[in-house]
Design a protein around this motif. Structure first.
Motif, PDB file in Angstrom:
ATOM      1  N   UNK A  49       3.479  16.148  -2.738  1.00 16.88           N
ATOM      2  CA  UNK A  49       3.213  14.797  -2.242  1.00 16.88           C
ATOM      3  C   UNK A  49       4.488  13.997  -2.000  1.00 16.88           C
ATOM      4  N   UNK A  50       5.648  14.581  -2.296  1.00 17.22           N
ATOM      5  CA  UNK A  50       6.902  13.876  -2.030  1.00 17.22           C
ATOM      6  C   UNK A  50       7.723  14.599  -0.969  1.00 17.22           C
ATOM      7  N   UNK A  51       8.184  15.796  -1.252  1.00 18.23           N
ATOM      8  CA  UNK A  51       9.059  16.531  -0.342  1.00 18.23           C
ATOM      9  C   UNK A  51       8.314  17.246   0.775  1.00 18.23           C
ATOM     10  N   UNK A  52       7.065  17.672   0.517  1.00 18.37           N
ATOM     11  CA  UNK A  52       6.348  18.494   1.491  1.00 18.37           C
ATOM     12  C   UNK A  52       5.116  17.789   2.048  1.00 18.37           C
ATOM     13  N   UNK A  53       5.215  16.477   2.270  1.00 14.09           N
ATOM     14  CA  UNK A  53       4.091  15.733   2.831  1.00 14.09           C
ATOM     15  C   UNK A  53       3.890  16.050   4.306  1.00 14.09           C
TER      16      UNK A  53
END
Length: 296
Positions: free
Chosen positions: A106-110
């Motif tokens: 949910x942060x780097x791979x949104x």
């Protein structure tokens, strides 16, 4: 029940109600023989074919695991092929990894494009690993495992030793725990639970027989998927993006997967290990190439 086109409120997916169960049944029948739930294939299917690309697709995939894997787990247990020490290692080691995987997702791979690149990398590694080991074992025999059960499962502080099909196998708790934690991170990102991807690693790194560990890895996927669904449903995501599962869609996938896994677990003992790893290796490598080249 209306068998026409239906739009799911959470995901926005529009499809026939019979389509998700049918796809899940076919996928799970084959993957359950290898100790895989099939969630790793259903995720790119949902993203590419159904257009479900938000982080909620990972949570929906975990719902599929919750519903589908009990079918395979029950069958492997009935046949005396449930390696419980491996189940508990997967549970204890992968749960923290799933939490880390959620945060990464949910942060780097949104972004769907970045996520699909990650998916292709995971699939490529697993596929090449299986194909390489399959080639190396080409001159080895393929003893029958029909009727074989786990025997003399012995615990110690260092690890587990057991017999299966007339051979002795084993693994250490520390190395298996480290592996399970790393796989848990990948599974949390991918939305397949911690145990769903550990089978190829157990086969390649620990030389464990697929017919002896398939039940344990499916059970691990079931238990860690509970953790994953709670995390994706309860924890807030940056920017308020939706991460909770589409329960209705996940349930339909799970219904077909339950039947497919039960049948796959029942038929597995009739299929030699080299055949199983060869099919899975080509399938994973092909999917990795497709999503790596064409993205979503």
């Amino acid at each position: 029940m209306d068998l026409g086109l239906h739009t799911f409120a959470v995901s926005g997916v529009t499809t026939w109600l019979w389509f998700p169960p049918l796809v899940a049944l076919l996928v799970s029948f084959f993957t359950s023989m290898c100790g895989l739930s099939g969630a790793f294939l259903l995720l790119p299917f949902q993203m590419s074919m159904l257009g479900f690309v938000t982080p909620a697709v990972s949570a929906t995939n975990l719902v599929f695991n919750l519903i589908a894997t009990p079918g395979g787990v029950y069958r492997y247990y009935r046949e005396g092929r449930m390696l419980w020490p491996l189940v508990w290692v997967i549970l204890l080691a992968t749960a923290p990894g799933v939490l880390i995987g959620f945060w990464v997702r949910v942060t780097w791979l949104r972004d769907p494009g970045k996520f699909m690149f990650f998916v292709s990398a995971v699939l490529l590694y697993l596929g090449l690993k299986l194909l390489r080991d399959n080639w190396r074992s080409r001159n080895q025999g393929t003893p029958s495992v029909r009727g074989a059960k786990l025997e003399k499962v012995e615990w110690s502080r260092r690890g587990v030793v057991f017999r299966f099909g007339g051979e002795t196998y084993g693994f250490g708790f520390v190395p298996m725990g480290i592996l399970a934690t790393m796989v848990g991170v990948i599974g949390g990102i991918y939305g397949v639970g911690g145990g769903a991807l550990i089978a190829p690693f157990c086969i390649a790194l620990f030389r464990l027989p697929i017919h002896a560990i398939a039940g344990a890895t499916l059970a691990g996927a079931l238990i860690t998927s509970v953790v994953g669904v709670v995390i994706y449903s309860a924890l807030p995501a940056p920017g308020g993006i939706p991460t909770g599962p589409d329960w209705a869609l996940g349930l339909l996938f799970g219904m077909g997967g339950f039947v497919g896994m039960y049948l796959g677990a029942r038929c597995q003992k009739f299929v030699p290990q080299r055949a199983l790893t060869l099919v899975m290796g080509f399938l994973l490598t092909g999917l990795a190439a497709h999503y790596g080249l064409f993205g979503r």
